[in-house]
Every structure is written in structure tokens, then in C-alpha cells.
Design a protein around this motif. Structure first.
Motif, short mmCIF file in Angstrom:
data_model
loop_
_atom_site.label_atom_id
_atom_site.label_comp_id
_atom_site.label_asym_id
_atom_site.label_seq_id
_atom_site.Cartn_x
_atom_site.Cartn_y
_atom_site.Cartn_z
N UNK A 69 -59.12 -59.95 -11.94
CA UNK A 69 -59.30 -58.40 -11.75
C UNK A 69 -60.64 -58.13 -11.75
N UNK A 70 -61.27 -58.70 -12.65
CA UNK A 70 -63.07 -58.60 -12.79
C UNK A 70 -63.64 -59.02 -11.48
N UNK A 71 -63.02 -60.15 -10.87
CA UNK A 71 -63.59 -60.59 -9.82
C UNK A 71 -63.44 -59.50 -8.50
N UNK A 72 -62.30 -59.08 -8.28
CA UNK A 72 -61.76 -58.03 -7.40
C UNK A 72 -62.88 -56.76 -7.71
N UNK A 73 -62.82 -56.46 -8.95
CA UNK A 73 -63.71 -55.11 -9.16
C UNK A 73 -65.23 -55.67 -8.84
N UNK A 74 -65.69 -56.72 -9.04
CA UNK A 74 -67.16 -57.07 -8.65
C UNK A 74 -67.23 -56.99 -7.16
N UNK A 75 -66.21 -57.59 -6.43
CA UNK A 75 -66.34 -57.54 -4.88
C UNK A 75 -66.18 -56.37 -4.65
N UNK A 76 -65.48 -55.43 -4.82
CA UNK A 76 -65.31 -54.07 -4.40
C UNK A 76 -66.63 -53.13 -4.76
N UNK A 77 -67.22 -53.28 -5.88
CA UNK A 77 -68.33 -52.72 -6.24
C UNK A 77 -69.54 -53.13 -5.39
N UNK A 78 -69.80 -54.29 -5.05
CA UNK A 78 -70.69 -54.85 -4.38
C UNK A 78 -70.80 -54.43 -2.98
#
Length: 381
Positions: free
Chosen positions: A252-261
Motif C-alpha cells: 500500500x505504501x508503494x502504491x501511495x508513493x507511485x500515485x503521489x509521484x
């Protein structure tokens, strides 16, 4: 998860904020999710004897519930510490104990606590515990002080499994026993709910005093002197389940990171175009996939050869997976900037819990010691 659980997180958080940090009642939306999970057959999946699925099968399911740690595990009746306590009662409980405690836990009507860790001794070595359990006729009398008894603040918590010493003069690993203590027993005092990095989880992590607490001798779980062995039996699957859920948090953290980037622009172009972000995303994906394979290898070994054969692999996962989760969550926080350390996104809360995971169920140092001993023994040292 996508249709019901993740959309329910806002209701959950709004209820907790309105109720205040010291309120431990369950937000009603979780009870709604429990009904839905049971309707879909997603209930008590953690125990192969009940679910009919393997630990390896459960690994993927537990990972998905880790995406929403406060909601999804309880919605499927797969939340700690109840799962470990149910396993103990399933394996070692008498028929009467199972009827009184296991069935309502299995149905999700009550919650429970596991009362082993103590504030006055290094509880990474369970033989250190000082709580006394003394037989007096047809009763056991319990005196001691525990903390980090997760679940005990919840008003639904009806049972505490207490570990203490029944025979201080016995062989070191045969001094301890476990007894079943109803939470409303006279002498049981919940002193406080201990926060984790300043946060109070809904079900609580409590300091408890046991002052001349008396329970019938038929509340003994297993036999006298078997407490240490029971604790090891409980912690094996429990540790790997924690690791499985931690993988979900990392994803989930990786998904949030990619979306934010992808959506954030800095210096004239999206963060996703920055080389440093590429590196953070790539390293996160590599680490998660490596950790997942280790976790699944441990789960498969449990399926094929049992908990004891998988002990070293479980120890490896218990060190490696929280480390990976923290690394990924930390990168996601950095990409989010100021938002990452706020409560507008779940990353700060996720970081605090998974940092604590490097301590509970055995600190990293103890697991590394066990891994090294296994390697040295295999080498004939």
C-alpha cells in the motif's frame, strides 16, 4: 477490500476522532464489515483446521488484509492477539474451555488478550517472567504486573491468557504455566492503555495488575510447566501472520508513493520523472518481492514440515519483512513531503506500528541470535 473495506476507513477514523483517543469501543462500521465478510465466506481463514486452506494459501489473503490493518483483519476474524489465542485453545484447551471461550472467539462475539510481557524484566526471554501462579486448594492465585496486553482495553475483551511461574525451582523452561482469566475476575486491574508512538489503537495495549487473582484449577491451559512450550507454539504461526500483513502495508505504501509521484509537480515536471524517485520505486519493488518469497517459503515449510522445522525461516521473515516495510513506508513519506508526516494519509500511523513490530513477538536481536545458532549447528559448531 476495494469495494467495502478501504471506503470504510474514513468512517472508522471519524468515529475514533469523535470518540477520543481513550475510547476503545469498536466503530460500528467494522461490525458491518464482519457481516459482509461472513456472507462472502471470508471468516476464520487463519487456521487450516477450520478453513481447509494452507498457511501458504493464507499468506496471500493475510497480505491483502494488511492493506487496512485496523479494519480488515478484524472484519475477517483474523486479528491479533485473538488468532493466536484461538490456536492455543484449539490445540490445548479442554472441551469445557473450548465451549466457554473458543466458540465465542470463533464467532467474533468477544475479544481476548495475551498477558505475557512484563515491564520489570527483559521479556524477550520469556523465562524471565516474574508473575506468580500459586496453587491454593482448588484455585490458582495470580500476582504480577504485565503490559503490552493487546486487546485488553476493548470492552468486548472477556478473556486474558496469563503466563506466570508455577514452579520457580523447576528446570528453566518448565517453570511457567498459562491460566485462563476472565477479565472481570476480582483483582484484575487494567492500569492504562499504553500508546504506540503517541497513538492509542482502538483495542488497546494495556498495563495490567494481577493482585491475588483467583481462578479455578480447571482454568489451567495445558499442563503445569508447559507454559513456555505453549508460548512457542502460539508465536510461530502468529509471527508469520504479522509478516504477511506487513507485506500488505508495504504494498500500500508503494502504491501511495507511485500515485503521489505521478500527480505531484516539482521544478517543472512530475516527481515520477525524477531519477531519485525512480530509484526509490524500483528498490521498493525489489525488496517487497524478495520479502514475499521469504515469507511464502516459511509458510510452505510450516505446511509441509510443521512449525519447528520452519522456526529459522520464520525468524528470518520476522527480521526481514518489518525492515522492508519500514524502508518502503519511509520512502513513501519522503515522496509525500509534509503530507507524509501528517494524518491526512495513513503513512505515519503505518510507520509507527511497523517500527514497533521490530520489538513485539521477539526483537530483531533475538531472532538474529536464533538464526545464527541454527546456521552454526548445521555446520557442526
Amino acid at each position: 477490500m476495494l469495494e467495502r473495506v478501504l471506503p470504510a476507513e474514513q468512517d472508522y477514523e471519524e468515529y475514533r476522532v469523535a470518540a477520543g483517543p481513550f475510547d476503545s469501543t469498536l466503530p460500528p462500521v467494522v461490525e458491518e464489515l464482519k457481516v459482509e465478510a461472513r456472507r462472502r465466506g471470508l471468516w476464520n481463514l487463519f487456521l487450516p483446521d477450520w478453513s481447509g486452506i494452507s498457511q501458504l494459501d493464507y499468506a496471500g489473503l493475510a497480505e491483502v488484509t494488511g492493506w487496512s490493518l485496523h479494519l480488515a483483519p478484524e472484519a475477517t476474524n483474523g486479528q491479533a492477539p485473538d488468532t493466536g489465542n484461538m490456536e492455543l485453545l484449539h490445540l490445548f484447551g479442554t472441551p469445557a474451555q473450548q465451549e466457554r471461550w473458543l466458540e465465542p472467539l470463533r464467532e467474533g462475539r468477544i475479544r481476548s488478550g495475551f498477558s505475557m510481557t512484563e515491564p520489570d524484566v527483559a521479556s524477550s526471554d520469556a523465562t524471565n517472567i516474574e508473575t506468580s501462579i500459586v496453587r491454593d486448594g482448588d484455585e490458582y492465585v495470580i500476582n504480577g504486573r504485565k503490559w503490552w496486553t493487546s486487546g485488553a482495553a476493548d470492552p468486548r475483551c472477556a478473556l486474558l491468557i496469563v503466563m506466570g511461574k508455577t514452579d520457580p525451582d523447576a528446570e528453566r523452561h518448565r517453570q511457567q504455566s498459562m491460566v485462563l482469566v476472565p477479565t472481570d475476575t476480582p483483582g484484575v486491574t487494567i492500569v492504562r492503555d499504553v500508546p504506540v508512538f503517541g497513538r492509542h489503537d482502538q483495542h488497546g495495549h494495556c498495563e495490567i495488575r494481577y493482585d491475588d487473582v483467583r481462578v479455578p484449577v480447571d482454568h489451567l491451559l495445558g499442563g503445569e510447566g508447559e507454559g513456555f512450550a505453549l508460548a512457542q507454539a502460539r508465536l510461530g504461526p502468529g509471527r508469520i501472520h504479522h509478516c504477511m500483513r506487513a507485506l500488505g502495508a508495504a504494498e500500500r505504501a508503494l502504491g501511495l508513493m507511485v500515485a503521489r509521484a505521478s500527480e505531484r509537480v516539482a521544478f517543472g515536471r512530475p516527481l515520477a520523472d525524477q531519477g531519485v524517485v525512480h530509484e526509490q520505486v524500483a528498490e521498493s519493488r525489489i525488496a517487497i518481492d524478495q520479502a514475499r518469497l521469504l515469507c511464502r517459503h516459511a509458510a510452505r515449510t510450516i505446511d509441509l514440515h510443521g512449525n519447528k522445522a520452519a522456526a529459522s525461516l520464520v525468524a528470518e521473515a520476522k527480521v526481514a519483512v518489518p525492515r522492508v516495510a519500514l524502508e518502503v513506508i519511509d520512502r513513501a513519506i519522503q515522496v509525500h513531503g509534509g503530507a507524509g508526516v501528517s494524518d491526512d494519509v495513513p503513512l505515519a500511523a503505518m510507520y509507527g506500528w511497523h517500527r514497533a513490530m521490530r520489538i513485539f513477538d521477539g526483537p530483531d536481536e533475538v531472532h538474529r541470535r536464533a538464526i545464527a545458532r541454527t546456521e552454526l549447528r548445521l555446520a557442526g559448531r
